[in-house]
Design an enzyme around this catalytic site. Structure first.
Site, PDB file in Angstrom:
ATOM      1  N   GLU A 396       0.835  -1.214   0.000  1.00  0.00           N
ATOM      2  CA  GLU A 396       0.000   0.000   0.000  1.00  0.00           C
ATOM      3  C   GLU A 396       0.867   1.262   0.000  1.00  0.00           C
ATOM      4  OE1 GLU A 396      -3.465   0.030   2.522  1.00  0.00           O
ATOM      5  OE2 GLU A 396      -3.851  -2.095   2.174  1.00  0.00           O
TER       6      GLU A 396
HETATM    7  C1  LIG Z   1       2.258  -9.861   0.317  1.00  0.00           C
HETATM    8  C2  LIG Z   1       2.039  -8.784  -0.680  1.00  0.00           C
HETATM    9  C3  LIG Z   1       0.741  -8.424  -1.036  1.00  0.00           C
HETATM   10  C4  LIG Z   1       0.512  -7.431  -1.985  1.00  0.00           C
HETATM   11  N1  LIG Z   1      -0.771  -7.145  -2.383  1.00  0.00           N
HETATM   12  C5  LIG Z   1      -0.971  -6.326  -3.455  1.00  0.00           C
HETATM   13  C6  LIG Z   1      -2.268  -6.156  -4.010  1.00  0.00           C
HETATM   14  O1  LIG Z   1      -3.264  -6.700  -3.519  1.00  0.00           O
HETATM   15  N2  LIG Z   1      -2.406  -5.358  -5.112  1.00  0.00           N
HETATM   16  C7  LIG Z   1      -1.339  -4.725  -5.686  1.00  0.00           C
HETATM   17  O2  LIG Z   1      -1.518  -4.035  -6.678  1.00  0.00           O
HETATM   18  N3  LIG Z   1      -0.086  -4.854  -5.161  1.00  0.00           N
HETATM   19  C8  LIG Z   1       0.120  -5.643  -4.075  1.00  0.00           C
HETATM   20  N4  LIG Z   1       1.385  -5.806  -3.559  1.00  0.00           N
HETATM   21  C9  LIG Z   1       2.502  -5.075  -4.148  1.00  0.00           C
HETATM   22  C10 LIG Z   1       3.035  -3.969  -3.256  1.00  0.00           C
HETATM   23  O3  LIG Z   1       2.140  -2.914  -3.205  1.00  0.00           O
HETATM   24  C11 LIG Z   1       4.424  -3.586  -3.790  1.00  0.00           C
HETATM   25  O4  LIG Z   1       5.298  -4.614  -3.391  1.00  0.00           O
HETATM   26  C12 LIG Z   1       4.917  -2.240  -3.291  1.00  0.00           C
HETATM   27  O5  LIG Z   1       4.180  -1.206  -3.876  1.00  0.00           O
HETATM   28  C13 LIG Z   1       6.398  -2.005  -3.560  1.00  0.00           C
HETATM   29  O6  LIG Z   1       6.722  -2.271  -4.894  1.00  0.00           O
HETATM   30  P1  LIG Z   1       7.955  -3.239  -5.203  1.00  0.00           P
HETATM   31  O7  LIG Z   1       7.809  -4.450  -4.381  1.00  0.00           O
HETATM   32  O8  LIG Z   1       8.039  -3.415  -6.671  1.00  0.00           O
HETATM   33  O9  LIG Z   1       9.218  -2.467  -4.668  1.00  0.00           O
HETATM   34  P2  LIG Z   1      10.094  -1.384  -5.480  1.00  0.00           P
HETATM   35  O10 LIG Z   1       9.235  -0.321  -6.024  1.00  0.00           O
HETATM   36  O11 LIG Z   1      11.007  -2.095  -6.416  1.00  0.00           O
HETATM   37  O12 LIG Z   1      10.948  -0.762  -4.304  1.00  0.00           O
HETATM   38  C14 LIG Z   1      12.071  -1.425  -3.720  1.00  0.00           C
HETATM   39  C15 LIG Z   1      12.680  -0.505  -2.673  1.00  0.00           C
HETATM   40  O13 LIG Z   1      13.116   0.720  -3.301  1.00  0.00           O
HETATM   41  C16 LIG Z   1      12.480   1.829  -2.672  1.00  0.00           C
HETATM   42  N5  LIG Z   1      12.213   2.824  -3.699  1.00  0.00           N
HETATM   43  C17 LIG Z   1      11.538   2.689  -4.862  1.00  0.00           C
HETATM   44  N6  LIG Z   1      11.482   3.842  -5.521  1.00  0.00           N
HETATM   45  C18 LIG Z   1      12.138   4.750  -4.759  1.00  0.00           C
HETATM   46  C19 LIG Z   1      12.403   6.149  -4.880  1.00  0.00           C
HETATM   47  N7  LIG Z   1      11.953   6.877  -5.913  1.00  0.00           N
HETATM   48  N8  LIG Z   1      13.099   6.735  -3.917  1.00  0.00           N
HETATM   49  C20 LIG Z   1      13.536   6.061  -2.838  1.00  0.00           C
HETATM   50  N9  LIG Z   1      13.304   4.754  -2.649  1.00  0.00           N
HETATM   51  C21 LIG Z   1      12.608   4.110  -3.603  1.00  0.00           C
HETATM   52  C22 LIG Z   1      11.210   1.269  -2.049  1.00  0.00           C
HETATM   53  O14 LIG Z   1      10.748   2.059  -0.983  1.00  0.00           O
HETATM   54  C23 LIG Z   1      11.689  -0.099  -1.588  1.00  0.00           C
HETATM   55  O15 LIG Z   1      12.345  -0.004  -0.360  1.00  0.00           O
HETATM   56  C24 LIG Z   1       1.622  -6.776  -2.581  1.00  0.00           C
HETATM   57  C25 LIG Z   1       2.923  -7.110  -2.190  1.00  0.00           C
HETATM   58  C26 LIG Z   1       3.135  -8.101  -1.276  1.00  0.00           C
HETATM   59  C27 LIG Z   1       4.552  -8.466  -0.930  1.00  0.00           C
END
Ligand SMILES: Cc1cc2nc3c(=O)[nH]c(=O)nc-3n(C[C@H](O)[C@H](O)[C@H](O)COP(=O)(O)OP(=O)(O)OC[C@H]3O[C@@H](n4cnc5c(N)ncnc54)[C@H](O)[C@@H]3O)c2cc1C
Length: 584
Positions: A396
């Protein structure tokens, strides 16, 4: 009982954003909001049913966690308890709870099992929220009654393998046919309820890769919709997380949700509006952990005493309690802002998500520590709660992204004010009197904010809160000054200054939480009298003490830090490919 029905926030500007300008918009929180008495009655009934159903299922929840799934019969029982109908209006056979009431229900389920909260929370907080907020009357009439019974479970499909935090970069796309229908293609990952949902809210590009997004309703039964196997997760293992694929899925024209091309706005509105679910869940987990820790600390004897008698353990119990009280306060305020129809609560909502998810992480870690070796054993609930609650800082919106959002959104209004001053200064040469007027007003307000006379006051608070209120008021004045200095220093480049933005955001979060807690305790004092609020006043002291230190450190670090060295070190480690030292 004070009149706290949904009311004022409609006309009031965002209290959290005000802090960045040095303004204390206390009216938005006074008296402190409470749930309407008639809804409280419904909630008592729901909570009692949850207790009856979940309280003796501890062993089952442990089994579901190991197996990584909720049995079909268990989900059917959740449906018959009405837990999929919580926020659906009564006219569509739902319970019609407010955001605050909904948060209170998730508090209760989270005392027992985070996976259960996630199953019902993903359905309500995000899965069908776009339908509630933006759906047409026809869409609502068609789907809400089936969503209320749980015949249809809902899921929210935004994330993709290449698009996480950068949500606008999704590749899933929909192309419009001549008859107005759409052909949808793409794959979403990590979708909560993916394997069980019959109703998907899906976000797809509708104007090519760089173009805009649109939200769609998609049904599982439609040809071309498929879901992958359940993910094997660290925590919330029993909740169902899968990929969801769309292969040439024909979506009828009437299934666009919200305006065409406005999907990003829809997705962000859903996430903002859904934050009280996650917040309520975290508060419930904290309350349970505090109970467990109290039992453990009083029963466990070492060195001839119960460990509860040691100062280091007492300090943990007090900190856990204060964090929980503060979390409950900010979640209540955000619920109230949403329920009262405010259209400017996204900064408060983001603050609550960051604060509460981190508070639970600390509380879970300390509870495990108080349990010692037992805390590490699967036989006890602590390790599962630690695994379960880690996700709250990631999904979220990650806490990093939300901190940037809080800092940059909060500073925007100050930037506007500074622009006015700059415009006024330019005008000095054309219209000296007007120009000097602007400058004098602005300068005197800013200088005044730092003095006891000009400082904004949090008025209406009890005398007994005066010294804590002073810390808060001084903090607000210093934040405004720091924001101005930061913006003057970096100007448009602030967008690249993530550490400065994070520090400003953290100061604002501590101040806003302080504001919520002061307002809550003040209202309790008014209701019960100061003599009956001894513990609440202790909570205020404990919180003021650690937020004052944190605020001070963050403000100092805006000027004095090792950021340049830190970035250079990181660059070097990134280039070397790792740590690079050894004692051999
Ligand atoms: C168990 C689980 C349930 C989920 N349920 C849903 C769901 O129901 N629907 C849905 O749509 N999604 C869902 N998600 C996805 C979740 O919302 C994403 O994992 C989340 O938004 C982060 O994206 P990412 O994992 O690709 O991390 P990334 O975006 O790759 O980020 C990796 C790291 O880099 C940091 N980062 C990224 N960009 C920047 C920046 N510009 N500046 C500084 N730091 C940065 C982040 O904070 C993080 O620490 C779920 C994920 C999990 C693990």
């Amino acid at each position: 009982m004070l009149d706290t029905s949904p009311r004022k926030a409609l006309q009031l500007a965002s209290p959290a954003k005000g802090l960045f300008l040095g303004e204390i918009r206390g009216e938005a929180l006074m008296p402190f909001p409470s749930i309407a008495p008639v809804e409280q009655e419904t909630l008592r009934f729901v909570i009692e049913s949850i207790d009856k159903f979940m309280a003796d299922k501890g062993e089952d929840f442990r089994r579901f966690d190991v197996a990584g799934e909720q049995p079909h019969d268990y989900v059917e029982e959740l449906k018959s308890l009405g837990l999929f109908s919580l926020i659906i209006p009564e006219e569509f056979s739902g319970l019609g709870l407010s955001n605050s009431g909904y948060a209170r229900v998730l508090q209760q389920t989270s005392r027992y099992d985070a996976s259960t909260s996630l199953t019902i929370g993903a359905h309500s907080s995000i899965g069908m929220k776009a339908l509630l907020l933006f759906g047409t009357p026809e869409q609502k009439a068609k789907y809400l009654p089936r969503l209320a019974t749980g015949e249809l479970i809902a899921a929210f499909c935004l994330t993709e393998s290449g698009s996480g935090s950068d949500a606008a970069s999704v590749k899933t796309h929909a192309v419009k046919n001549a008859d107005g229908s759409w052909v949808l293609n793409g794959e979403k990952i990590w979708i909560t309820n993916g394997g069980t949902a019959g109703f998907f809210t899906v976000f797809a590009k509708t104007e090519g890769d760089g173009g805009k997004m649109t939200g769609f309703i998609v049904e599982r039964e439609w040809p071309g919709v498929s879901t992958g196997p359940k993910e094997d997760k660290m925590g919330i293992r029993a909740s169902c997380t899968t990929t969801v694929r769309f292969d040439n899925v024909r979506v009828p024209p009437e299934c666009v949700i919200g305006e065409e091309g406005k999907g990003f706005k829809v997705a962000m509105a859903v996430l903002n509006n859904g934050r009280t679910g996650l917040g309520g869940g975290c508060v419930g987990a904290m309350k349970r952990l505090i109970e467990l820790s109290v039992a453990q600390a009083t029963q466990r004897k070492q060195f001839g005493k119960s460990i509860a008698e040691f100062q280091l353990i007492k300090d943990k119990i007090a900190t856990m309690t204060a964090l929980c009280f503060a979390s409950e306060s900010i979640v209540s305020v955000v619920g109230h802002l949403i329920d009262s129809g405010s259209d400017d609560f996204s900064v408060e909502a983001a603050m609550s998500k960051v604060y509460v998810s981190e508070a639970l992480w600390t509380v879970a870690d300390e509870a495990l520590q108080i349990a010692g070796g037992n805390g590490f054993m699967r036989e006890f609930p602590y390790e599962r709660v630690v695994r379960d609650c880690r996700i709250n800082r990631i999904f979220e919106g990650t806490n990093e992204i939300l901190r940037l959002y809080i800092g940059l959104s909060g500073m925007k209004d100050s930037g506007e004010a500074l622009k006015d001053v700059a415009r006024g200064l330019k005008g000095i040469f054309n219209d000296p009197i007007k120009g000097f007027g602007i400058l004098t007003d602005y300068a005197s307000k800013k200088v005044g904010q730092l003095t006891p006379i000009g400082r904004e006051r949090f008025t209406g608070l009890a005398e007994v809160l005066a010294s804590d209120t002073l810390v808060f008021e001084q903090g607000v004045a210093k934040l405004a000054q720091a924001v101005e200095a930061t913006l003057s220093r970096y100007r448009k480049g602030i967008i690249e200054q993530q550490l400065a933005t994070r520090r400003v955001a953290d100061v604002a979060i501590d101040l806003f939480v302080g504001m919520c807690v002061l307002a809550r305790v003040n209202t309790l004092i008014q209701e019960r009298g100061v003599g009956a609020c001894t513990d609440e006043l202790r909570v205020v002291k404990v919180l003021t003490n650690f937020s004052r230190l944190r605020i001070s450190n963050n403000l100092k670090a805006l000027h004095k830090n090792a950021d340049a060295e830190s970035f250079a070190l990181a660059d070097s480690v990134l280039t070397k490919g790792g740590y690079g030292w050894d004692v051999l």
